[in-house]
Enzyme design. Sequence first.
Site, mmCIF file in Angstrom:
data_model
loop_
_atom_site.group_PDB
_atom_site.id
_atom_site.type_symbol
_atom_site.label_atom_id
_atom_site.label_comp_id
_atom_site.label_asym_id
_atom_site.label_seq_id
_atom_site.Cartn_x
_atom_site.Cartn_y
_atom_site.Cartn_z
ATOM 1 N N GLY A 204 25.561 2.079 2.661
ATOM 2 C CA GLY A 204 24.843 1.781 1.432
ATOM 3 C C GLY A 204 25.599 2.316 0.243
ATOM 4 O O GLY A 204 26.497 3.135 0.397
ATOM 5 N N PRO A 206 26.684 4.340 -3.084
ATOM 6 C CA PRO A 206 26.578 5.776 -3.329
ATOM 7 C C PRO A 206 25.234 6.119 -3.972
ATOM 8 O O PRO A 206 24.731 5.347 -4.784
ATOM 9 C CB PRO A 206 27.715 6.053 -4.317
ATOM 10 C CG PRO A 206 28.628 4.886 -4.239
ATOM 11 C CD PRO A 206 27.818 3.726 -3.777
ATOM 12 N N GLY A 207 24.677 7.230 -3.559
ATOM 13 C CA GLY A 207 23.437 7.690 -4.185
ATOM 14 C C GLY A 207 22.180 7.061 -3.644
ATOM 15 O O GLY A 207 21.095 7.268 -4.175
ATOM 16 N N GLY A 209 20.884 7.808 -0.896
ATOM 17 C CA GLY A 209 20.145 8.792 -0.110
ATOM 18 C C GLY A 209 20.600 8.930 1.330
ATOM 19 O O GLY A 209 19.828 9.361 2.175
ATOM 20 N N LYS A 210 21.865 8.601 1.618
ATOM 21 C CA LYS A 210 22.343 8.692 2.992
ATOM 22 C C LYS A 210 22.383 10.150 3.461
ATOM 23 O O LYS A 210 21.903 10.479 4.546
ATOM 24 C CB LYS A 210 23.737 8.054 3.100
ATOM 25 C CG LYS A 210 23.730 6.579 2.735
ATOM 26 C CD LYS A 210 25.083 5.934 2.896
ATOM 27 C CE LYS A 210 26.096 6.373 1.850
ATOM 28 N NZ LYS A 210 25.745 5.966 0.482
ATOM 29 N N GLU A 425 20.351 -10.885 -32.492
ATOM 30 C CA GLU A 425 19.339 -10.410 -31.542
ATOM 31 C C GLU A 425 18.018 -11.161 -31.727
ATOM 32 O O GLU A 425 17.307 -11.434 -30.754
ATOM 33 C CB GLU A 425 19.119 -8.897 -31.686
ATOM 34 C CG GLU A 425 20.360 -8.027 -31.472
ATOM 35 C CD GLU A 425 21.098 -8.278 -30.159
ATOM 36 O OE1 GLU A 425 20.474 -8.779 -29.203
ATOM 37 O OE2 GLU A 425 22.310 -8.008 -30.106
ATOM 38 N N HIS A 428 18.180 -14.281 -29.688
ATOM 39 C CA HIS A 428 17.883 -14.009 -28.270
ATOM 40 C C HIS A 428 16.386 -13.818 -28.083
ATOM 41 O O HIS A 428 15.778 -14.364 -27.161
ATOM 42 C CB HIS A 428 18.557 -12.710 -27.823
ATOM 43 C CG HIS A 428 20.033 -12.799 -27.572
ATOM 44 N ND1 HIS A 428 20.594 -13.729 -26.741
ATOM 45 C CD2 HIS A 428 21.063 -12.033 -28.032
ATOM 46 C CE1 HIS A 428 21.918 -13.539 -26.698
ATOM 47 N NE2 HIS A 428 22.225 -12.513 -27.481
ATOM 48 N N ASP A 503 27.549 -12.121 -23.835
ATOM 49 C CA ASP A 503 26.583 -13.184 -23.516
ATOM 50 C C ASP A 503 27.285 -14.344 -22.816
ATOM 51 O O ASP A 503 26.792 -14.881 -21.815
ATOM 52 C CB ASP A 503 25.951 -13.740 -24.804
ATOM 53 C CG ASP A 503 25.260 -12.663 -25.616
ATOM 54 O OD1 ASP A 503 24.843 -11.651 -25.012
ATOM 55 O OD2 ASP A 503 25.131 -12.836 -26.847
#
Length: 615
Positions: A204, A206-207, A209-210, A425, A428, A503
Site C-alpha cells: 500500500g 506510504p502512510g 498504516g502498514k 475563479e 469556474h 485546468d
Amino acid sequence: MLNKKNKQRNGSTIFLILSAVLFAGVIWYAFTAHENVTPDGVVASGPVELSFSDVLRRAPDIKTMNIKGDRATGVLADGQKYSAVMVYNPELLEKLSADGTAVSIDSSRGWVNYLETWVPILMGVLFIWWIFRGMRGAGGGIGRALLGQNPTKIVTGKPKTTFKDVAGIDSEKQELMEIVDFLRDKSRFAAVGARVPRGVLLSGEPGTGKTLLARAIAGEANVPFFAASGSDFSGIIVGLGVAKIKEIFEMAKRNAPCLLFIDEIDAIGQRRSQNSYNDQDREQTLNQLLIEMDGFSNETGIIVIGATNRPDMLDPALLRPGRFDRQVYIELPDMNGRREILELHAKKIKMEKDVSLENLARGTTGFSGADLENLLNESALHAVRAGHKLVTQEDMEEARDKLMMGPRKFRKMRPEDIKLTAYHEAGHAFVGTIYSDIADPIHKATIIPRGRALGMVQHLPIDDKVSMSIDEIRANLAIEMAGRASEAVFFGPDKITTGAEADIAMATRLARRSITTAGMSNKIGMVAINQVQTFGRQVPLESASEKTAEIVDAEIKAWTDAAYADAIKIISKNKATVKKLAEELLKRETLTGAEIKEIVSGKKKTAKKKTVAKK
Ligand code: ADP
Ligand code: ZN
C-alpha cells in the site's frame, strides 16, 4: 545470549589488540625518530643534557635555541649540541635574545603533538580492529563501525498497539485476525494439520498504516515485535546483508512466538535486473531471507510481515507458497475510513463542538492515514498560532489547504492580476453551480494564492467516486475550461493568461483517459489503447498505431473544444451574475459553496448576514 558470543570472541580479540599495539608502536617509532630532526636539518645525535638551572647559568654560551613545548634543543657556543628541560620563563628568553642567541619557538605544544600523532593511529587501529571483530562475529560489527550504530535498527518489545488503534481498514483487520490467532496459540493450527502462515505481505501507499497494523497484530497477540527495514540490509560491504538477515532471524527464533516486521522489503526483494551493480549482493541477501523462511517449521512460531509500496517490483520467488504467500493490499482510506481515522486521532486534540470531521473527510480524497494524522496536527498548530483556545473548522480548512496546495502566499500581486484571477475563479464557480446536480458540489472559491495556484475553486464529493458517467465528464470538462472562458468573455481574447495551465492539463488528462481506457469516444470505440492503473501506477497496456494515436489526439481536442464552447456560452449568457461573483470574491477573497449558491440564485442578503455572524 549476546554476552556468550562475546566471550567466545575474546581470544582473537586480545590477539588483535596486541597486534594493533605493535603496529601502533612501529608507527610511533617512525614519527618520533622524525621529530629528532631539528629545524635547521641537523640530526641531533648525542646532545648533552642540560637541566634548567644549567640553561640559566650557561645562557651566554648558548648560540641557538629551539623551544618546543617543555624541551629546548640547540647548539652551544663551542659547537656542542644540547638538549634541555625548559620552564616557561620570559626573562630568560629576553636575556637570550639580548645576548644574540637565535631563539626559535615551535608553537605547537609537545603534548598536542603527542595527541596529533597518537589519536589518528589509535582511531585507525580501533577501526581495523572493529572490522575484524565484525567479520569474526555475526557480521554486525562492520556495519557498526561504518554506520556508527546498531547494525539493524531492531525495535523490540511487546507493543501496546492493538486493532483499536487502527481505524478505517476493517476488512484488512479481519483478514489478519487469523495471524493473531496463530501467534496466540499455534497448537490449534497444528492440531488440525493446517498449514501455518509464515509470511504476510502488506502493500500500500506510504502512510496507509502498514507498520501500525503489524504492530497491532503483535499487540493483539501479545508477542514481541521485531522491526527492521529492508534498506538496512543493503550496504556497501558485500555479505553484510546476509549476516544481518541471519542475525535478526536468530533473534526472532530465540523469542518465538513473535512477529518480525521488515519494512521496505522491496529493497531486498526487488525483481532481479541485469544492470545493477549491487545485484549480486542483494540476491544473496534475498536468498538468505528465503532460506530462513523456508527453514521454519510449524513449531517455529514466527510470522514475518513484509511491507512495500511497490508490490509490482517484488521478485516472484518471495511470493511463493511458504513465503509471503498471504498478501494484503491496504488501499488509501475511503471517505468513511478517513472519517474514522480522523475521529480516532482527533481524540488527541481539543476541538470546537461544531467541527465537522465528516466534511474534512469529504475534502481529503487521496489522503493516507498518516496524512490525516498530520492534518490534525497541523490544524492544532494553526489554532495555536491564531490564538484559538480550541481547534476550529477554519484551522482545519487552513491545514488541509496548506497540505494540498502549499502554504498561503502573501505575494504582492498587481491589482489587475488579482482582478483577472477573481473573474477566472468566478467562471469556474458559476459553471460549477450550473452543473451542481451532475458534478461535485462546490465547497469554496478563493483568490488567496497558494503554492503555484493564484486561486481555486474546491469541490467536495458527496461520496467516494468509483466511476464517472459521460455527462459528468462533460460537465467537469466545461467547469475546467470555465476559468479561461471567463477571462476571454470579460477581458477579450487578447488578454487571456497562462493561469489556465493547470485546468487545461487536468481536462486533457480526463479526456484522454475517458477516450483511451474507458471506450467513451465513438471515433475510437471500445478499445483500450493507453494505460491501466495498478497500485497507483500507470502500467502500459497496449500501444496504439500511429493512425489511432492521431485520432486520439484529434478526439481529445474535439472534447476540450466543445467544453470550452459550452463554458463560453454559459458565461456569456450570465455575465451579470458571474461579474457579481467576481466582485464578491474581490471583496471577501473567499466564498463558501453556500454563499456562491446564494449569490447565483440572487438571495444575497441572508448570505451576507451569515458570514458576518460567523466571523
Ligand atoms: P506505513 O507503514 O504504511 O507507511 P505507518 O503505519 O507508518 O504507515 O503510518 C504512520 C502513522 O499514520 C501511524 O503511526 C498512524 O498514526 C497513522 N495511521 C496510518 N493509517 C492509520 C489507520 N488506518 N488508523 C489510524 N492511524 C493511522
Ligand atoms: Zn482555473
